[in-house]
Design a protein around this motif. Structure first.
Motif, mmCIF file in Angstrom:
data_model
loop_
_atom_site.group_PDB
_atom_site.id
_atom_site.type_symbol
_atom_site.label_atom_id
_atom_site.label_comp_id
_atom_site.label_asym_id
_atom_site.label_seq_id
_atom_site.Cartn_x
_atom_site.Cartn_y
_atom_site.Cartn_z
ATOM 1 N N SER A 195 0.866 -1.161 -0.060
ATOM 2 C CA SER A 195 -0.010 -0.063 0.112
ATOM 3 C C SER A 195 0.798 1.056 -0.086
ATOM 4 C CB SER A 195 -0.741 0.046 1.276
ATOM 5 O OG SER A 195 -1.418 1.123 1.440
ATOM 6 N N GLU A 196 0.217 2.365 -0.396
ATOM 7 C CA GLU A 196 0.980 3.640 -0.169
ATOM 8 C C GLU A 196 1.148 3.986 1.206
ATOM 9 O OE1 GLU A 196 -0.810 6.508 -3.467
ATOM 10 O OE2 GLU A 196 -2.197 5.157 -2.958
ATOM 11 N N LEU A 197 0.284 3.451 1.949
ATOM 12 C CA LEU A 197 0.459 3.826 3.282
ATOM 13 C C LEU A 197 1.607 3.465 3.914
ATOM 14 C CD1 LEU A 197 -3.295 3.655 4.631
ATOM 15 C CD2 LEU A 197 -1.784 5.742 4.378
ATOM 16 N N ASP A 198 1.934 1.864 3.626
ATOM 17 C CA ASP A 198 3.110 1.364 3.961
ATOM 18 C C ASP A 198 4.465 2.168 3.603
ATOM 19 O OD1 ASP A 198 1.708 -0.891 4.760
ATOM 20 O OD2 ASP A 198 1.964 -1.883 2.540
ATOM 21 N N LEU A 199 4.383 2.791 2.461
ATOM 22 C CA LEU A 199 5.429 3.808 1.944
ATOM 23 C C LEU A 199 5.515 4.988 2.751
ATOM 24 C CD1 LEU A 199 7.872 4.160 0.071
ATOM 25 C CD2 LEU A 199 6.225 5.175 -1.723
ATOM 26 N N LEU A 200 4.493 5.451 3.218
ATOM 27 C CA LEU A 200 4.426 6.631 4.060
ATOM 28 C C LEU A 200 4.833 6.499 5.299
ATOM 29 C CD1 LEU A 200 3.559 9.610 4.106
ATOM 30 C CD2 LEU A 200 1.201 8.759 4.493
ATOM 31 N N VAL A 201 4.574 5.163 5.797
ATOM 32 C CA VAL A 201 5.053 4.862 7.242
ATOM 33 C C VAL A 201 6.345 4.916 7.138
ATOM 34 C CG1 VAL A 201 4.948 2.954 9.010
ATOM 35 C CG2 VAL A 201 2.695 3.838 8.014
ATOM 36 N N ALA A 202 6.906 4.203 6.206
ATOM 37 C CA ALA A 202 8.506 3.804 6.365
ATOM 38 C C ALA A 202 9.042 5.121 5.963
ATOM 39 C CB ALA A 202 8.758 2.985 5.136
ATOM 40 N N TYR A 203 8.571 5.999 5.197
ATOM 41 C CA TYR A 203 9.177 7.400 4.793
ATOM 42 C C TYR A 203 9.241 8.241 6.373
ATOM 43 C CZ TYR A 203 9.517 12.230 3.322
ATOM 44 O OH TYR A 203 9.780 13.559 3.167
ATOM 45 N N LYS A 204 8.082 8.381 7.066
ATOM 46 C CA LYS A 204 8.318 8.907 8.236
ATOM 47 C C LYS A 204 9.224 8.346 9.196
ATOM 48 C CE LYS A 204 3.450 10.882 7.831
ATOM 49 N NZ LYS A 204 2.342 10.632 8.462
ATOM 50 N N ALA A 205 9.377 7.201 9.236
ATOM 51 C CA ALA A 205 10.310 6.432 10.135
ATOM 52 C C ALA A 205 11.679 6.869 9.926
ATOM 53 C CB ALA A 205 10.148 4.909 10.105
ATOM 54 N N HIS A 206 11.961 7.486 8.556
ATOM 55 C CA HIS A 206 13.479 7.718 8.305
ATOM 56 C C HIS A 206 13.760 9.213 8.538
ATOM 57 C CE1 HIS A 206 13.687 3.966 6.023
ATOM 58 N NE2 HIS A 206 15.067 4.277 5.932
ATOM 59 N N ALA A 207 12.518 9.931 9.126
ATOM 60 C CA ALA A 207 12.956 11.309 9.511
ATOM 61 C C ALA A 207 14.016 11.581 10.403
ATOM 62 C CB ALA A 207 11.937 11.936 10.329
ATOM 63 N N GLY A 208 15.098 12.432 10.012
ATOM 64 C CA GLY A 208 16.135 12.704 10.920
ATOM 65 C C GLY A 208 17.178 11.472 10.757
ATOM 66 N N ASP A 209 17.094 10.784 9.757
ATOM 67 C CA ASP A 209 18.271 9.582 9.409
ATOM 68 C C ASP A 209 19.564 10.597 9.289
ATOM 69 O OD1 ASP A 209 19.951 8.107 7.732
ATOM 70 O OD2 ASP A 209 18.126 6.708 7.951
ATOM 71 N N LYS A 210 20.472 9.781 10.121
ATOM 72 C CA LYS A 210 21.799 10.523 9.912
ATOM 73 C C LYS A 210 22.432 10.367 8.868
ATOM 74 C CE LYS A 210 24.066 6.040 11.478
ATOM 75 N NZ LYS A 210 24.873 5.560 12.755
ATOM 76 N N ARG A 211 21.937 9.636 7.539
ATOM 77 C CA ARG A 211 22.767 9.502 6.573
ATOM 78 C C ARG A 211 21.922 10.647 5.526
ATOM 79 N NH1 ARG A 211 20.647 3.672 5.110
ATOM 80 N NH2 ARG A 211 18.863 4.488 6.161
ATOM 81 N N ILE A 212 20.841 11.364 5.869
ATOM 82 C CA ILE A 212 20.423 12.265 5.087
ATOM 83 C C ILE A 212 21.572 13.520 4.508
ATOM 84 C CG2 ILE A 212 18.731 14.204 5.068
ATOM 85 C CD1 ILE A 212 16.868 12.478 6.480
ATOM 86 N N PRO A 213 22.106 14.183 5.455
ATOM 87 C CA PRO A 213 23.019 15.238 5.065
ATOM 88 C C PRO A 213 24.036 14.546 3.870
ATOM 89 C CG PRO A 213 23.041 14.961 7.246
ATOM 90 C CD PRO A 213 22.259 13.955 6.756
ATOM 91 N N GLU A 214 24.525 13.431 3.811
ATOM 92 C CA GLU A 214 25.274 12.775 2.842
ATOM 93 C C GLU A 214 24.614 12.660 1.480
ATOM 94 O OE1 GLU A 214 27.896 8.880 1.883
ATOM 95 O OE2 GLU A 214 27.193 8.938 3.813
ATOM 96 N N VAL A 215 23.347 12.236 1.578
ATOM 97 C CA VAL A 215 22.509 12.227 0.382
ATOM 98 C C VAL A 215 22.248 13.410 -0.288
ATOM 99 C CG1 VAL A 215 20.260 11.342 -0.759
ATOM 100 C CG2 VAL A 215 21.562 10.139 0.899
ATOM 101 N N VAL A 216 22.195 14.509 0.690
ATOM 102 C CA VAL A 216 21.779 15.909 0.248
ATOM 103 C C VAL A 216 22.989 16.441 -0.380
ATOM 104 C CG1 VAL A 216 21.397 18.172 1.326
ATOM 105 C CG2 VAL A 216 20.023 16.406 2.167
#
Length: 490
Positions: A195-216
């Protein structure tokens, strides 16, 4: 090679019928290996009987071989040479020796005849194998044929070990993207529908992921100032969500592709359009097909395996206006206006396949629909610009409404012509496209999505599809070869 694409490890086994000199097959095998150079493992066992076949298989497996070449250096033993294909867990190719490297009494091998019996025995055992158009040749010719086998083998191995992960049902009024998954299972592809909801839940769980700055930082390196700085963290978070989902959900499979629902709910709930992120994954050999187009994702993945390069998925979208044709194509390129069309999607084509100046922008159509044409906010996130000129292959593998696999392949090019339009878009030219459009795409009820490989790879694609048992492989036929539904009285 992309991490999501198999690495082919070739091996060659020579076979010999016991009433012919075994040295003939052995020496001819050695000649092929010498002509091929690095990358072809030479099994030292020349197979004359079933026991030899089992020993040879153990040897190539021990050396990590995942694509096998069976070489008929002479007539060849029918049962052992087909057992090699039957018991080898991977794609198998057969080639045979041409005469001319010895006298025609003690040095004649009759492999030309042996291929006929080999093919007959493969058929009796219902075995799939790859045979080149003319599978008999000198050492150098066989080496060249084996090189052509590499991308074919890569696609076969990849599809056999592929899982397609989907999020959401097909959008309303996009029924063309909805096809039976029966054909996927027939090809050996696994599918996981979410479901799209499965993806949304997983996305929210990645908030603040320490790898985000590297990808940015990587996104900034790729796009420079041609993006929206305030979107980068959100898009990086989404990219990590997809990559982690792939790693955690591929299960028993080695490779993944995605087919995601990207509108109308996605942008408002996630806060951006997913197109740019999809393009970045595609540039790494992980296709993300738009609008939950499962067979589009599969088609893209096959193309990525064959070319070892980035691919895309586009709408067969709109005709080229007469004024653009007159100004930029007529008299400069040998194409009629009906040979041309524009391929478009919102912005999923990798930047490496776009013209200089491509940029992260907003989705005009969705902005009209979801933001009333106002200042774009959550409809931002597409990668827009003209697609770079060069050779292309436009193709698709599809399961029709009756559960039958069918496909088309057409080679052409993206012309160096400005589109004067929006989205990720290019002016495509394919010889006899007008007739192909009517008598293949329309007549056989193909959906509007087509996969694009940025090379002429129709030959390898055709062989892969044939290996998969696809009997209907359409192409853009010349005028001298009318289509069955083409009116002869035009």
């Amino acid at each position: 090679m992309f991490a999501n694409i198999p690495e082919v490890k070739l091996g060659i086994i020579a076979v010999s019928r016991d009433c012919f000199p075994i040295a003939l097959s052995t020496q001819r095998r050695q000649n092929i290996v010498s002509a091929y150079g690095e990358g072809l493992y030479e099994c030292p066992i020349t197979v004359e009987n079933e026991a030899d076949a089992l020993k040879a298989l153990d040897d190539v497996k021990a050396h990590g071989v995942n694509a096998l070449v069976v070489f008929l250096g002479n007539f060849g033993p029918e049962t052992p040479e087909t057992i090699l294909c039957q018991k080898f867990d991977g794609p198998t190719m057969y080639v045979a020796a041409a005469e001319g490297d010895g006298d025609m009494i003690n040095g004649r091998g009759d492999a030309y005849c042996g291929v006929l019996n080999c093919s007959y025995n493969l058929g009796m055992r219902h075995l799939k194998a790859y045979l080149p158009e003319y599978p008999v040749g000198t050492a150098q010719e066989c080496a060249d044929m084996i090189r052509e086998f590499v991308p074919i083998a890569r696609a076969i191995i990849g599809v056999k070990n592929l899982k397609i992960i989907t999020f959401g049902p097909r959008p309303q009024d996009f029924f063309a993207c909805n096809a039976p998954i029966k054909g996927l299972y027939e090809l050996g592809v696994e599918v996981e529908e979410n479901s799209e909801l499965d993806l949304l839940v997983a996305y929210k769980a990645h908030a603040g992921d320490k790898r985000i700055p590297e990808v940015v930082a990587d996104m900034q390196k790729e796009m420079g100032e041609r993006t929206y700085p305030d979107l980068l963290e959100r898009m990086a978070q989404f990219e990590l969500t997809l990559l982690d989902w792939a790693e955690q959900h591929k299960g028993a499979r080695q490779y993944v592709a995605f087919a995601d629902k990207c509108w109308p709910a996605f942008p408002e709930q996630f806060g951006f359009e997913p197109c740019y992120v999809n393009s970045r994954l595609a540039s790494r050999g992980i296709p993300v097909a738009c609008e939950v187009d499962i067979y589009g994702a599969l088609s893209e993945y096959i193309g990525a395996c064959i070319t070892g390069d980035a691919i895309t998925l586009l709408d067969i979208n709109n005709s080229v206006p007469q004024y653009i044709y007159d100004e930029d194509i007529a008299g400069k390129f040998d194409y009629d206006i009906k040979d041309t069309f524009m391929g478009f999607h919102c912005g999923n084509t990798p930047s490496c396949k776009m013209c200089d100046g491509c940029a992260v922008k907003y989705q005009l159509i969705q902005n009209r629909l979801l933001e009333n044409g106002g200042t774009p906010d959550f409809t931002r996130g597409t990668l827009e610009g003209d697609i770079a000129p060069g050779a292309i292959t436009f193709y698709r593998l599809q399961c029709d409404s009756e559960g039958n696999l069918r496909s088309y392949i057409a080679q052409g090019e993206v012309l160096p012509v400005a589109t004067r339009s929006f989205g990720g878009i290019g002016v495509f030219a394919i010889p006899e496209m007008g007739r192909f459009y009517r008598h293949v795409l329309i007549q056989k009820r193909y959906p509007h999505h087509g996969a694009v490989a940025f090379a002429h790879c129709g030959k390898a694609l055709f062989e892969v599809l044939k290996y998969f048992g696809v009997s209907d492989i359409a192409y853009n036929q010349p005028k001298s070869l009318p289509y069955p539904t083409e009116n002869p009285f035009q």
